[in-house]
Design a protein around this motif. Structure first.
Motif, mmCIF file in Angstrom:
data_model
loop_
_atom_site.group_PDB
_atom_site.id
_atom_site.type_symbol
_atom_site.label_atom_id
_atom_site.label_comp_id
_atom_site.label_asym_id
_atom_site.label_seq_id
_atom_site.Cartn_x
_atom_site.Cartn_y
_atom_site.Cartn_z
ATOM 1 N N ARG A 1 12.784 -3.972 -3.515
ATOM 2 C CA ARG A 1 12.373 -3.227 -2.333
ATOM 3 C C ARG A 1 10.876 -3.000 -2.374
ATOM 4 O O ARG A 1 10.285 -2.747 -3.413
ATOM 5 C CB ARG A 1 13.103 -1.889 -2.276
ATOM 6 N N VAL A 2 10.251 -3.070 -1.212
ATOM 7 C CA VAL A 2 8.810 -2.844 -1.140
ATOM 8 C C VAL A 2 8.518 -1.807 -0.082
ATOM 9 O O VAL A 2 9.304 -1.585 0.836
ATOM 10 C CB VAL A 2 8.055 -4.151 -0.795
ATOM 11 N N CYS A 3 7.367 -1.139 -0.208
ATOM 12 C CA CYS A 3 6.966 -0.143 0.776
ATOM 13 C C CYS A 3 6.572 -0.824 2.077
ATOM 14 O O CYS A 3 5.850 -1.819 2.070
ATOM 15 C CB CYS A 3 5.775 0.661 0.250
ATOM 16 N N LYS A 4 7.003 -0.283 3.186
ATOM 17 C CA LYS A 4 6.682 -0.881 4.473
ATOM 18 C C LYS A 4 5.186 -0.908 4.731
ATOM 19 O O LYS A 4 4.694 -1.772 5.441
ATOM 20 C CB LYS A 4 7.389 -0.123 5.593
ATOM 21 N N LEU B 1 0.183 -10.975 -0.393
ATOM 22 C CA LEU B 1 0.546 -11.817 -1.530
ATOM 23 C C LEU B 1 1.015 -10.981 -2.716
ATOM 24 O O LEU B 1 1.611 -11.505 -3.659
ATOM 25 C CB LEU B 1 -0.643 -12.688 -1.947
ATOM 26 N N VAL B 2 0.736 -9.685 -2.665
ATOM 27 C CA VAL B 2 1.197 -8.730 -3.673
ATOM 28 C C VAL B 2 1.910 -7.597 -2.949
ATOM 29 O O VAL B 2 1.486 -7.184 -1.868
ATOM 30 C CB VAL B 2 0.002 -8.178 -4.495
ATOM 31 N N HIS B 3 2.997 -7.110 -3.527
ATOM 32 C CA HIS B 3 3.748 -5.994 -2.955
ATOM 33 C C HIS B 3 3.725 -4.809 -3.911
ATOM 34 O O HIS B 3 3.722 -4.989 -5.128
ATOM 35 C CB HIS B 3 5.204 -6.394 -2.704
ATOM 36 N N ARG B 4 3.728 -3.612 -3.325
ATOM 37 C CA ARG B 4 3.853 -2.398 -4.125
ATOM 38 C C ARG B 4 5.297 -1.924 -4.073
ATOM 39 O O ARG B 4 5.870 -1.770 -2.997
ATOM 40 C CB ARG B 4 2.931 -1.296 -3.609
ATOM 41 N N LEU C 1 8.434 0.799 -4.689
ATOM 42 C CA LEU C 1 8.572 2.226 -4.423
ATOM 43 C C LEU C 1 8.185 3.057 -5.640
ATOM 44 O O LEU C 1 7.754 4.199 -5.512
ATOM 45 C CB LEU C 1 10.005 2.540 -3.996
ATOM 46 N N SER C 2 8.314 2.462 -6.821
ATOM 47 C CA SER C 2 7.931 3.158 -8.052
ATOM 48 C C SER C 2 6.420 3.210 -8.227
ATOM 49 O O SER C 2 5.912 3.926 -9.087
ATOM 50 C CB SER C 2 8.551 2.453 -9.261
ATOM 51 N N GLY C 3 5.696 2.430 -7.413
ATOM 52 C CA GLY C 3 4.243 2.414 -7.491
ATOM 53 C C GLY C 3 3.675 1.183 -8.165
ATOM 54 O O GLY C 3 2.480 0.900 -8.057
ATOM 55 N N GLY C 4 4.504 0.426 -8.883
ATOM 56 C CA GLY C 4 4.030 -0.769 -9.565
ATOM 57 C C GLY C 4 3.768 -1.915 -8.594
ATOM 58 O O GLY C 4 4.273 -1.929 -7.467
ATOM 59 N N LEU C 5 2.975 -2.871 -9.040
ATOM 60 C CA LEU C 5 2.631 -4.032 -8.217
ATOM 61 C C LEU C 5 3.308 -5.283 -8.763
ATOM 62 O O LEU C 5 3.357 -5.491 -9.979
ATOM 63 C CB LEU C 5 1.115 -4.243 -8.197
#
Length: 234
Positions: free
Chosen positions: A2-5, A76-79, A81-85
């Motif tokens: 899951r990634v932040c919108k 090209l990179v997603h954050r 929900l935990s904050g990691g990339l």
């Protein structure tokens, strides 16, 4: 995953590679990490941390932090929900949508170039095609010449709005296109398709060149889809 919108590319397009200051450590780090994402050295879903990348590239954490910020904006990179990339995943649906957009934009650029064709542009494209013919068997050279062919058409089109939109998705296009080039015979087939585009351009047939260019991009998408690993999500 899951990634932040808020990390979705279209919401942050203003933060593009155009913000990279040329000749800086940031430019080098950004280009290196971006290139490794595109060529698969940094694989889909791979975790990215400032300390690890800084050590790997032998730079301070500041340019790494800024490069990751730009790559987030580019999608090209997603954050998480935990904050990691993490490196953005590959998805077949994304491939189809990205190349559909690319086909329409490249078709429009080819149409505009057709209407603005000059003897100088025609001569340069002809030279590139001749070099492609002589580069048979050298797939990397054929691909390099193909990129120059497309860049020449885009420049001749003189449509900065269309070119800018294409630039915004270039990283994603190149990422999937890297898979297309691994498909046996694709570079040689692309050279044939470039010749058909050229014939329509010099024939002053904007309708035909739009269609042929779009077909060319679709062929690249088909090759990429065929070459993607079977575990890539639909």
């Amino acid at each position: 995953m899951r990634v932040c919108k808020t990390d979705i590319f279209c919401h942050t397009a203003a933060m593009s590679s155009a913000n990279v200051r040329r000749g800086t450590g940031l430019e080098t780090v950004y280009a290196t990490v971006r290139g490794q994402i595109i060529d698969g050295t940094l694989g889909p879903g791979e975790r990215l941390t400032e300390p690890a990348l800084a050590e790997r590239l032998n730079v301070s954490r500041t340019p790494v932090r800024e490069a990751l910020r730009l790559l987030l904006a580019e999608g090209l990179v997603h954050r998480q929900l935990s904050g990691g990339l993490r490196v953005a995943p590959l998805r077949r649906e994304d491939l189809d949508r990205i190349f559909d957009i690319r086909a329409r934009l490249e078709g429009l650029l080819a149409r505009d170039a057709c209407l603005r064709m000059t003897p100088e542009v025609r001569s340069h494209l002809d030279i590139l095609l001749d070099r492609m013919d002589r580069a048979k068997g050298d797939e990397s050279e054929i691909l390099r010449l193909g990129r120059e062919f497309h860049a020449t058409v885009a420049e001749a089109a003189d449509n900065p709005w269309c070119s800018q939109l294409l630039h915004e998705i270039r990283g994603h296009v190149d990422r999937y296109k890297a898979w297309a080039t691994s498909d046996p015979g694709r570079p040689a087939q692309a050279a044939v398709e470039h010749r058909a585009i050229f014939d329509a351009l010099v024939g002053r047939d904007p309708e035909a060149v739009d269609r042929i260019m779009q077909d060319h991009v679709v062929s690249s998408a088909v090759a990429a889809r065929r070459a993607l690993p079977p575990d890539v999500q639909s």
